[in-house]
Design a protein around this motif. Structure first.
Motif, PDB file in Angstrom:
ATOM      1  N   SER A 186     -15.479  20.833 -11.631  1.00 31.21           N
ATOM      2  CA  SER A 186     -14.191  21.521 -11.524  1.00 31.21           C
ATOM      3  C   SER A 186     -13.259  21.137 -12.672  1.00 31.21           C
ATOM      4  O   SER A 186     -12.482  21.971 -13.162  1.00 31.21           O
ATOM      5  N   GLN A 187     -13.344  19.904 -13.128  1.00 32.28           N
ATOM      6  CA  GLN A 187     -12.520  19.475 -14.257  1.00 32.28           C
ATOM      7  C   GLN A 187     -12.983  20.129 -15.560  1.00 32.28           C
ATOM      8  O   GLN A 187     -12.153  20.533 -16.388  1.00 32.28           O
ATOM      9  N   ILE A 188     -14.291  20.254 -15.716  1.00 37.01           N
ATOM     10  CA  ILE A 188     -14.823  20.927 -16.907  1.00 37.01           C
ATOM     11  C   ILE A 188     -14.410  22.393 -16.901  1.00 37.01           C
ATOM     12  O   ILE A 188     -14.005  22.955 -17.930  1.00 37.01           O
ATOM     13  N   GLN A 189     -14.491  23.030 -15.737  1.00 40.86           N
ATOM     14  CA  GLN A 189     -14.108  24.437 -15.648  1.00 40.86           C
ATOM     15  C   GLN A 189     -12.613  24.614 -15.894  1.00 40.86           C
ATOM     16  O   GLN A 189     -12.188  25.636 -16.469  1.00 40.86           O
ATOM     17  N   LEU A 190     -11.806  23.653 -15.493  1.00 43.15           N
ATOM     18  CA  LEU A 190     -10.378  23.712 -15.799  1.00 43.15           C
ATOM     19  C   LEU A 190     -10.157  23.670 -17.306  1.00 43.15           C
ATOM     20  O   LEU A 190      -9.298  24.380 -17.841  1.00 43.15           O
ATOM     21  N   ALA A 191     -10.962  22.865 -17.999  1.00 42.83           N
ATOM     22  CA  ALA A 191     -10.851  22.795 -19.455  1.00 42.83           C
ATOM     23  C   ALA A 191     -11.152  24.161 -20.078  1.00 42.83           C
ATOM     24  O   ALA A 191     -10.436  24.618 -20.988  1.00 42.83           O
ATOM     25  N   PHE A 192     -12.185  24.832 -19.591  1.00 43.34           N
ATOM     26  CA  PHE A 192     -12.520  26.164 -20.111  1.00 43.34           C
ATOM     27  C   PHE A 192     -11.397  27.163 -19.797  1.00 43.34           C
ATOM     28  O   PHE A 192     -11.141  28.084 -20.585  1.00 43.34           O
ATOM     29  N   LYS A 193     -10.733  26.970 -18.684  1.00 37.42           N
ATOM     30  CA  LYS A 193      -9.623  27.852 -18.328  1.00 37.42           C
ATOM     31  C   LYS A 193      -8.529  27.776 -19.391  1.00 37.42           C
ATOM     32  O   LYS A 193      -7.910  28.786 -19.767  1.00 37.42           O
ATOM     33  N   HIS A 194      -8.294  26.594 -19.901  1.00 37.09           N
ATOM     34  CA  HIS A 194      -7.305  26.426 -20.963  1.00 37.09           C
ATOM     35  C   HIS A 194      -7.797  27.029 -22.276  1.00 37.09           C
ATOM     36  O   HIS A 194      -6.990  27.496 -23.083  1.00 37.09           O
ATOM     37  N   LEU A 195      -9.107  26.999 -22.496  1.00 37.45           N
ATOM     38  CA  LEU A 195      -9.657  27.633 -23.703  1.00 37.45           C
ATOM     39  C   LEU A 195      -9.393  29.126 -23.683  1.00 37.45           C
ATOM     40  O   LEU A 195      -8.966  29.706 -24.696  1.00 37.45           O
ATOM     41  N   TYR A 196      -9.644  29.746 -22.552  1.00 42.99           N
ATOM     42  CA  TYR A 196      -9.513  31.201 -22.455  1.00 42.99           C
ATOM     43  C   TYR A 196      -8.062  31.652 -22.217  1.00 42.99           C
ATOM     44  O   TYR A 196      -7.730  32.814 -22.453  1.00 42.99           O
ATOM     45  N   ASN A 197      -7.232  30.728 -21.735  1.00 45.41           N
ATOM     46  CA  ASN A 197      -5.821  31.044 -21.482  1.00 45.41           C
ATOM     47  C   ASN A 197      -4.957  29.945 -22.097  1.00 45.41           C
ATOM     48  O   ASN A 197      -4.526  29.002 -21.385  1.00 45.41           O
ATOM     49  N   PRO A 198      -4.693  30.013 -23.388  1.00 44.49           N
ATOM     50  CA  PRO A 198      -3.959  28.931 -24.083  1.00 44.49           C
ATOM     51  C   PRO A 198      -2.592  28.624 -23.474  1.00 44.49           C
ATOM     52  O   PRO A 198      -2.086  27.510 -23.637  1.00 44.49           O
ATOM     53  N   GLY A 199      -1.990  29.564 -22.776  1.00 40.84           N
ATOM     54  CA  GLY A 199      -0.691  29.333 -22.172  1.00 40.84           C
ATOM     55  C   GLY A 199      -0.762  28.710 -20.784  1.00 40.84           C
ATOM     56  O   GLY A 199       0.277  28.535 -20.128  1.00 40.84           O
ATOM     57  N   GLU A 200      -1.948  28.363 -20.320  1.00 40.52           N
ATOM     58  CA  GLU A 200      -2.122  27.760 -18.992  1.00 40.52           C
ATOM     59  C   GLU A 200      -1.279  26.496 -18.859  1.00 40.52           C
ATOM     60  O   GLU A 200      -1.227  25.660 -19.770  1.00 40.52           O
ATOM     61  N   ALA A 201      -0.608  26.355 -17.724  1.00 41.89           N
ATOM     62  CA  ALA A 201       0.260  25.206 -17.509  1.00 41.89           C
ATOM     63  C   ALA A 201      -0.558  23.926 -17.334  1.00 41.89           C
ATOM     64  O   ALA A 201      -1.713  23.954 -16.907  1.00 41.89           O
ATOM     65  N   VAL A 202       0.050  22.808 -17.651  1.00 40.85           N
ATOM     66  CA  VAL A 202      -0.589  21.508 -17.458  1.00 40.85           C
ATOM     67  C   VAL A 202      -0.796  21.269 -15.962  1.00 40.85           C
ATOM     68  O   VAL A 202       0.114  21.490 -15.150  1.00 40.85           O
ATOM     69  N   TYR A 203      -1.996  20.832 -15.593  1.00 41.49           N
ATOM     70  CA  TYR A 203      -2.299  20.528 -14.195  1.00 41.49           C
ATOM     71  C   TYR A 203      -1.920  19.068 -13.934  1.00 41.49           C
ATOM     72  O   TYR A 203      -2.151  18.202 -14.772  1.00 41.49           O
ATOM     73  N   PHE A 204      -1.373  18.798 -12.739  1.00 38.34           N
ATOM     74  CA  PHE A 204      -1.106  17.407 -12.381  1.00 38.34           C
ATOM     75  C   PHE A 204      -1.435  17.171 -10.918  1.00 38.34           C
ATOM     76  O   PHE A 204      -1.378  18.078 -10.102  1.00 38.34           O
ATOM     77  N   ASP A 205      -1.820  15.935 -10.629  1.00 41.73           N
ATOM     78  CA  ASP A 205      -2.269  15.463  -9.321  1.00 41.73           C
ATOM     79  C   ASP A 205      -3.651  15.988  -8.979  1.00 41.73           C
ATOM     80  O   ASP A 205      -4.622  15.363  -9.188  1.00 41.73           O
TER      81      ASP A 205
END
Length: 205
Positions: A186-205
């Motif tokens: 899930s963490q790796i997929q979150l990283a890809f989400k930022h690749l495809y959506n550069p404006g994605e907000a920072v995740y916390f917690d």
């Protein structure tokens, strides 16, 4: 997601550590040492490790107890993510490790990528700050905050390190067996989400 017994053991250890650091009364010190022993007994009962090993592992620190910080570098090339194969468990992880005294999180990320993969990078974006207990990692004796920093390659070439045996890039739908204590799918997929959506907000917690 972590079991209750682990939460209790770590909380008791933190209370004992703070008490042993700041208390002056000899009787209070004895009580806090008893609490520390109780925390080790809880850990020993559920992990089947001997108390000596547990003391060396997580009950040997002094001062006010604070979380440890694990920093992971997220590096993309041709829409694939950089991963290194860990020698310890023969599984794959994002380059990274414990934060170092005197270095910023970005400096740690750059250093770990260079040492573990051979690539020279620069940190460009904070992707996430996660509490390890909230994610599907195996139980850990330490309370850990995990920081994920996106980095860009500026030089170097693939080269295995002292702790790594292979360096490769993987697509989101073809990930290798992961070193789950270090990173989850899930963490790796979150990283890809930022690749495809550069404006994605920072995740916390």
């Amino acid at each position: 997601m972590e079991p209750k017994w682990l939460q209790w053991g770590k909380q008791l250890q933190a209370i004992a550590q703070a008490g042993l650091t700041y208390s002056k009364d000899v009787y209070d010190l004895e009580r806090f040492e008893d609490i520390r022993k109780l925390s080790m007994e809880i850990m020993s009962e559920y992990t089947k490790m001997d108390t000596t090993s547990i003391r060396e592992l997580f009950a040997n620190e002094t001062g006010y107890a604070t979380p440890k910080v694990d920093i992971r570098a997220v590096v993309f090339k041709d829409e694939k993510i950089l991963m290194v194969k860990e020698k310890t468990d023969k599984s794959w992880a994002l380059p990274g490790g414990w934060g170092d005294i005197g270095l910023t999180p970005a400096e740690v990320a750059v250093k770990e990528v260079r040492e573990e993969s051979g690539y020279q990078v620069k940190a460009v974006k904070l992707i996430a700050v996660m509490d390890k207990k909230c994610h599907p990692h195996p139980p850990s004796p330490y309370h850990v905050y995990k920081m994920f920093l996106q980095c860009e390659i500026v030089g170097g070439e693939a080269k295995e390190g002292i702790e790594t045996s292979s360096v490769e890039f993987f697509s989101a739908d073809a990930l290798p067996p992961l070193s789950i204590p270090r990173n989850t799918e899930s963490q790796i997929q979150l990283a890809f989400k930022h690749l495809y959506n550069p404006g994605e907000a920072v995740y916390f917690d």
